[in-house]
Motif scaffolding. Structure first.
Motif, mmCIF file in Angstrom:
data_model
loop_
_atom_site.group_PDB
_atom_site.id
_atom_site.type_symbol
_atom_site.label_atom_id
_atom_site.label_comp_id
_atom_site.label_asym_id
_atom_site.label_seq_id
_atom_site.Cartn_x
_atom_site.Cartn_y
_atom_site.Cartn_z
ATOM 1 N N SER A 82 16.817 24.110 7.154
ATOM 2 C CA SER A 82 17.505 22.863 7.504
ATOM 3 C C SER A 82 16.955 21.707 6.680
ATOM 4 C CB SER A 82 17.320 22.561 8.994
ATOM 5 O OG SER A 82 15.981 22.154 9.246
ATOM 6 N N GLU A 83 17.718 20.643 6.636
ATOM 7 C CA GLU A 83 17.255 19.454 5.932
ATOM 8 C C GLU A 83 15.977 18.920 6.557
ATOM 9 O OE1 GLU A 83 19.068 15.289 4.245
ATOM 10 O OE2 GLU A 83 20.372 16.995 4.608
ATOM 11 N N LEU A 84 15.861 19.012 7.875
ATOM 12 C CA LEU A 84 14.640 18.558 8.554
ATOM 13 C C LEU A 84 13.431 19.387 8.142
ATOM 14 C CD1 LEU A 84 15.864 17.735 12.176
ATOM 15 C CD2 LEU A 84 15.137 16.135 10.404
ATOM 16 N N GLU A 85 13.606 20.701 7.992
ATOM 17 C CA GLU A 85 12.499 21.552 7.554
ATOM 18 C C GLU A 85 12.079 21.192 6.127
ATOM 19 O OE1 GLU A 85 12.999 25.806 9.754
ATOM 20 O OE2 GLU A 85 14.718 25.157 8.540
ATOM 21 N N LEU A 86 13.061 20.962 5.260
ATOM 22 C CA LEU A 86 12.763 20.569 3.885
ATOM 23 C C LEU A 86 12.082 19.202 3.840
ATOM 24 C CD1 LEU A 86 16.041 21.845 2.219
ATOM 25 C CD2 LEU A 86 13.740 22.780 1.877
ATOM 26 N N GLN A 87 12.542 18.278 4.671
ATOM 27 C CA GLN A 87 11.916 16.953 4.725
ATOM 28 C C GLN A 87 10.470 17.062 5.194
ATOM 29 O OE1 GLN A 87 14.548 14.623 7.178
ATOM 30 N NE2 GLN A 87 15.956 14.209 5.478
ATOM 31 N N ALA A 88 10.197 17.932 6.145
ATOM 32 C CA ALA A 88 8.821 18.117 6.625
ATOM 33 C C ALA A 88 7.943 18.660 5.491
ATOM 34 C CB ALA A 88 8.794 19.061 7.825
ATOM 35 N N MET A 89 8.482 19.556 4.675
ATOM 36 C CA MET A 89 7.731 20.084 3.536
ATOM 37 C C MET A 89 7.484 18.991 2.494
ATOM 38 S SD MET A 89 9.469 23.771 2.881
ATOM 39 C CE MET A 89 9.606 24.990 4.161
ATOM 40 N N ILE A 90 8.476 18.125 2.276
ATOM 41 C CA ILE A 90 8.314 16.992 1.354
ATOM 42 C C ILE A 90 7.233 16.057 1.886
ATOM 43 C CG2 ILE A 90 9.427 14.909 0.436
ATOM 44 C CD1 ILE A 90 12.063 16.621 0.354
ATOM 45 N N ASP A 91 7.291 15.759 3.176
ATOM 46 C CA ASP A 91 6.283 14.882 3.789
ATOM 47 C C ASP A 91 4.875 15.447 3.583
ATOM 48 O OD1 ASP A 91 8.348 13.257 4.736
ATOM 49 O OD2 ASP A 91 8.246 14.040 6.790
ATOM 50 N N HIS A 92 4.719 16.741 3.817
ATOM 51 C CA HIS A 92 3.411 17.398 3.675
ATOM 52 C C HIS A 92 2.919 17.290 2.234
ATOM 53 C CE1 HIS A 92 0.185 20.226 4.397
ATOM 54 N NE2 HIS A 92 0.657 21.040 3.455
ATOM 55 N N SER A 93 3.797 17.552 1.281
ATOM 56 C CA SER A 93 3.422 17.477 -0.131
ATOM 57 C C SER A 93 2.987 16.062 -0.497
ATOM 58 C CB SER A 93 4.600 17.922 -1.004
ATOM 59 O OG SER A 93 4.266 17.850 -2.367
ATOM 60 N N TYR A 94 3.787 15.097 -0.116
ATOM 61 C CA TYR A 94 3.493 13.690 -0.411
ATOM 62 C C TYR A 94 2.142 13.290 0.201
ATOM 63 C CZ TYR A 94 3.975 8.591 -0.289
ATOM 64 O OH TYR A 94 3.766 7.236 -0.428
ATOM 65 N N GLU A 95 1.929 13.676 1.462
ATOM 66 C CA GLU A 95 0.684 13.310 2.150
ATOM 67 C C GLU A 95 -0.532 13.954 1.487
ATOM 68 O OE1 GLU A 95 1.666 14.471 6.150
ATOM 69 O OE2 GLU A 95 3.110 12.832 6.339
ATOM 70 N N LEU A 96 -0.396 15.199 1.021
ATOM 71 C CA LEU A 96 -1.512 15.851 0.322
ATOM 72 C C LEU A 96 -1.860 15.101 -0.961
ATOM 73 C CD1 LEU A 96 -0.680 19.664 0.616
ATOM 74 C CD2 LEU A 96 -2.638 18.473 1.630
ATOM 75 N N VAL A 97 -0.837 14.705 -1.703
ATOM 76 C CA VAL A 97 -1.077 14.000 -2.961
ATOM 77 C C VAL A 97 -1.696 12.633 -2.688
ATOM 78 C CG1 VAL A 97 0.015 13.013 -5.011
ATOM 79 C CG2 VAL A 97 0.680 15.288 -4.214
ATOM 80 N N VAL A 98 -1.154 11.904 -1.728
ATOM 81 C CA VAL A 98 -1.709 10.582 -1.401
ATOM 82 C C VAL A 98 -3.155 10.720 -0.936
ATOM 83 C CG1 VAL A 98 -1.537 8.629 0.206
ATOM 84 C CG2 VAL A 98 0.513 9.474 -0.956
ATOM 85 N N ALA A 99 -3.456 11.736 -0.154
ATOM 86 C CA ALA A 99 -4.828 11.944 0.333
ATOM 87 C C ALA A 99 -5.791 12.229 -0.819
ATOM 88 C CB ALA A 99 -4.864 13.075 1.345
#
Length: 112
Positions: A82-99
């Motif tokens: 789902s789009e929500l599952e993909l968005q959650a994966m995007i959020d995780h990726s972004y947060e890892l990079v920002v961290a």
């Protein structure tokens, strides 16, 4: 795919880049990649344990194509997730990079 691109662009400090030619579109934050988007897939940074679990749960999630296979997944976008599952994966990726950014870079990001 356009909706996923828009979602990535909404992230604080996100920028488009094309370092490899017209495709894939690379989304960066503070000069670091958090998503690589092609016509039918998106590659995202991921915690290694979570990455393995996602690969076991979903046939559309594979080790990162031409990327560090421990830390990146390539997800075929075909409607399986789902789009929500993909968005959650995007959020995780972004947060890892920002961290992974320096304290100064994170501070500059929040002030932008």
């Amino acid at each position: 795919m356009q909706q996923l691109i828009y979602y990535c662009e909404e992230k604080q400090g996100a920028q488009r880049d094309y370092p490899f030619g017209p495709e894939p579109l690379v989304m960066k934050v503070a000069g670091k990649m958090f998503a690589l988007i092609s016509s039918d897939s998106i590659s995202l940074k991921c915690n290694p344990e979570i990455a393995q679990n996602l690969r076991e749960q979903h046939t559309v999630v594979k080790p990162g194509y031409h990327l560090n296979k421990m830390h990146w997944n390539t997800v075929t976008v075909d409607g399986t997730l789902s789009e929500l599952e993909l968005q959650a994966m995007i959020d995780h990726s972004y947060e890892l990079v920002v961290a992974s950014l320096t304290k100064l870079a994170r501070a500059e990001l929040t002030q932008a």
